[in-house]
Design a protein around this motif. Sequence first.
Motif, PDB file in Angstrom:
ATOM      1  N   ILE A 129     -11.795  13.680 -44.262  1.00  0.00           N
ATOM      2  CA  ILE A 129     -12.135  12.465 -44.999  1.00  0.00           C
ATOM      3  C   ILE A 129     -12.543  11.422 -43.975  1.00  0.00           C
ATOM      4  N   ALA A 130     -13.733  10.899 -44.129  1.00  0.00           N
ATOM      5  CA  ALA A 130     -14.282  10.005 -43.111  1.00  0.00           C
ATOM      6  C   ALA A 130     -13.515   8.692 -43.068  1.00  0.00           C
ATOM      7  N   ASP A 131     -13.144   8.298 -41.875  1.00  0.00           N
ATOM      8  CA  ASP A 131     -12.560   6.980 -41.659  1.00  0.00           C
ATOM      9  C   ASP A 131     -13.708   6.041 -41.318  1.00  0.00           C
ATOM     10  N   PRO A 132     -14.006   5.065 -42.203  1.00  0.00           N
ATOM     11  CA  PRO A 132     -15.155   4.191 -41.947  1.00  0.00           C
ATOM     12  C   PRO A 132     -15.092   3.475 -40.607  1.00  0.00           C
ATOM     13  N   ALA A 133     -13.881   3.300 -40.083  1.00  0.00           N
ATOM     14  CA  ALA A 133     -13.738   2.571 -38.816  1.00  0.00           C
ATOM     15  C   ALA A 133     -14.074   3.433 -37.607  1.00  0.00           C
ATOM     16  N   THR A 134     -13.984   4.759 -37.765  1.00  0.00           N
ATOM     17  CA  THR A 134     -14.185   5.633 -36.606  1.00  0.00           C
ATOM     18  C   THR A 134     -15.268   6.675 -36.797  1.00  0.00           C
ATOM     19  N   ARG A 135     -15.762   6.878 -38.030  1.00  0.00           N
ATOM     20  CA  ARG A 135     -16.768   7.917 -38.277  1.00  0.00           C
ATOM     21  C   ARG A 135     -18.039   7.616 -37.498  1.00  0.00           C
ATOM     22  N   LYS A 136     -18.544   8.614 -36.763  1.00  0.00           N
ATOM     23  CA  LYS A 136     -19.786   8.438 -36.022  1.00  0.00           C
ATOM     24  C   LYS A 136     -20.949   8.226 -36.996  1.00  0.00           C
ATOM     25  N   PRO A 137     -21.954   7.461 -36.604  1.00  0.00           N
ATOM     26  CA  PRO A 137     -23.112   7.270 -37.489  1.00  0.00           C
ATOM     27  C   PRO A 137     -23.754   8.600 -37.867  1.00  0.00           C
ATOM     28  N   LEU A 138     -24.194   8.676 -39.115  1.00  0.00           N
ATOM     29  CA  LEU A 138     -24.769   9.907 -39.644  1.00  0.00           C
ATOM     30  C   LEU A 138     -26.162  10.179 -39.073  1.00  0.00           C
ATOM     31  N   PRO A 139     -26.563  11.456 -39.037  1.00  0.00           N
ATOM     32  CA  PRO A 139     -27.946  11.768 -38.666  1.00  0.00           C
ATOM     33  C   PRO A 139     -28.913  11.220 -39.714  1.00  0.00           C
ATOM     34  N   ILE A 140     -29.941  10.523 -39.266  1.00  0.00           N
ATOM     35  CA  ILE A 140     -30.968   9.956 -40.147  1.00  0.00           C
ATOM     36  C   ILE A 140     -32.320  10.187 -39.472  1.00  0.00           C
ATOM     37  N   CYS A 141     -33.301  10.668 -40.218  1.00  0.00           N
ATOM     38  CA  CYS A 141     -34.577  10.970 -39.577  1.00  0.00           C
ATOM     39  C   CYS A 141     -35.681  11.146 -40.612  1.00  0.00           C
ATOM     40  N   SER A 142     -36.900  11.205 -40.138  1.00  0.00           N
ATOM     41  CA  SER A 142     -38.054  11.634 -40.932  1.00  0.00           C
ATOM     42  C   SER A 142     -39.210  11.888 -39.984  1.00  0.00           C
ATOM     43  N   ILE A 143     -40.167  12.662 -40.447  1.00  0.00           N
ATOM     44  CA  ILE A 143     -41.346  12.976 -39.659  1.00  0.00           C
ATOM     45  C   ILE A 143     -42.562  12.942 -40.573  1.00  0.00           C
ATOM     46  N   TYR A 144     -43.613  12.281 -40.125  1.00  0.00           N
ATOM     47  CA  TYR A 144     -44.841  12.134 -40.910  1.00  0.00           C
ATOM     48  C   TYR A 144     -45.996  12.759 -40.139  1.00  0.00           C
ATOM     49  N   GLU A 145     -46.726  13.615 -40.817  1.00  0.00           N
ATOM     50  CA  GLU A 145     -47.902  14.218 -40.204  1.00  0.00           C
ATOM     51  C   GLU A 145     -49.164  13.679 -40.870  1.00  0.00           C
ATOM     52  N   LYS A 146     -50.229  13.644 -40.089  1.00  0.00           N
ATOM     53  CA  LYS A 146     -51.547  13.250 -40.585  1.00  0.00           C
ATOM     54  C   LYS A 146     -51.527  11.854 -41.214  1.00  0.00           C
TER      55      LYS A 146
END
Length: 393
Positions: A191-208
């Motif tokens: 269960i994530a502790d908001p005070a210590t949980r590492k930031p989540l992976p967030i990303c996107s990639i756009y082509e053309k």
Amino acid sequence: MNKSLKRIVRTAWAAVTIAVAASGCAHSSFRDEPAPAPPLKEPGITNLTIHLTLSSPHGNPFFPSETPAESRAGEELAANQAEKLHSVRIIIADGEGYVEHNTLWDLTADPAVLASGDSFPVKSNEDKTLIFIGNEESTILTDISTGETVSAAAYFSRMIPAEGDMRVKVDPEALKKNLILNRALNFPLEIADPATRKPLPICSIYEKYHIGDAAAQSDHFYMHRAATKFTYRLENRSVDGSAVVNAMYLNNIPEAEYYFFNAVFPEGSKQTSYTSHTPYAASGSTATIAANTDIPHGTTAEIGPVYLPEGPSFTRSAYVYRTWLAINGETGTPSDINFTTPAGGTTRPMLDLPRNTHVVINGHFTRLSAAEVVFNYTVCEWQELSTDIPPYN
């Protein structure tokens, strides 16, 4: 793949365009001053201004979002700091795939869900590849083509602009196919502790992405949290005694997922919607999340959030996603997750678990026994404000 399921929830993550107090990021000015003169056109160069937004791509025709794709109302909310952007790396590759820019926006002083900054001078009249990497320091990548496991910071910082033989070429298809997130390295079963949980992976990639020949060009781009989220709300309806929820169990949880969302986005959607997606994992196993939460009689406890990778997709109901509890040392029977959206509608078995999905599990029991738990489920958009339960945020 169950198309109706797959579209049920791909929810809310990101909206951009906020001025953030961070290195390389611009702040809005509200002074009553004359508008600046249009920029002079440097031959062959266009100044590209990027606005980033945490967004939830919508894809389910059977369960349309209550918030139109054009509206970002509510998307600026985040349940905790882990769900925000603490940094954004922006990589721009030219029409031949060579890196033009590799810039890091540092938002650690004020994590955000919206970000914009100074413009990037890029070559005009060609299609670009744009790569957005959020929270790179806390994201651990594995390249299955080489076996290398490193932080996203180490991986993408190598893609530097250079001249001549030193130029770095980017292959977006290889990035999408080869980069994965291992659950054990990125999504601890807790269960994530908001005070210590590492930031989540967030990303996107756009082509053309096309750059015209104007002196300046500005656009919004959307990023997605590469995670799913579970919240349990459990009510003890017994007349006396406390119930200790020892653990929650979930089936079909994979060991890994693609880093970038492996989805088909309609042309012009800016990744706010998609028509199909293919997860990395074809199967999963049972995940056990220790809870050890005491719920006195007559009270309700919220347990969560629990962050997990996106799961496999199925077409047969025999493979439906299930959850169950251990209460007072007794393990209950698996319960099918048959979901509805916040707006109601047809109840369907959950056969898919794409990223950006928030599964809210409401349960109650009248005896202090796991065998007596009654569940109902809501699969809702991450950060969606209209729900049939108390507002998560």
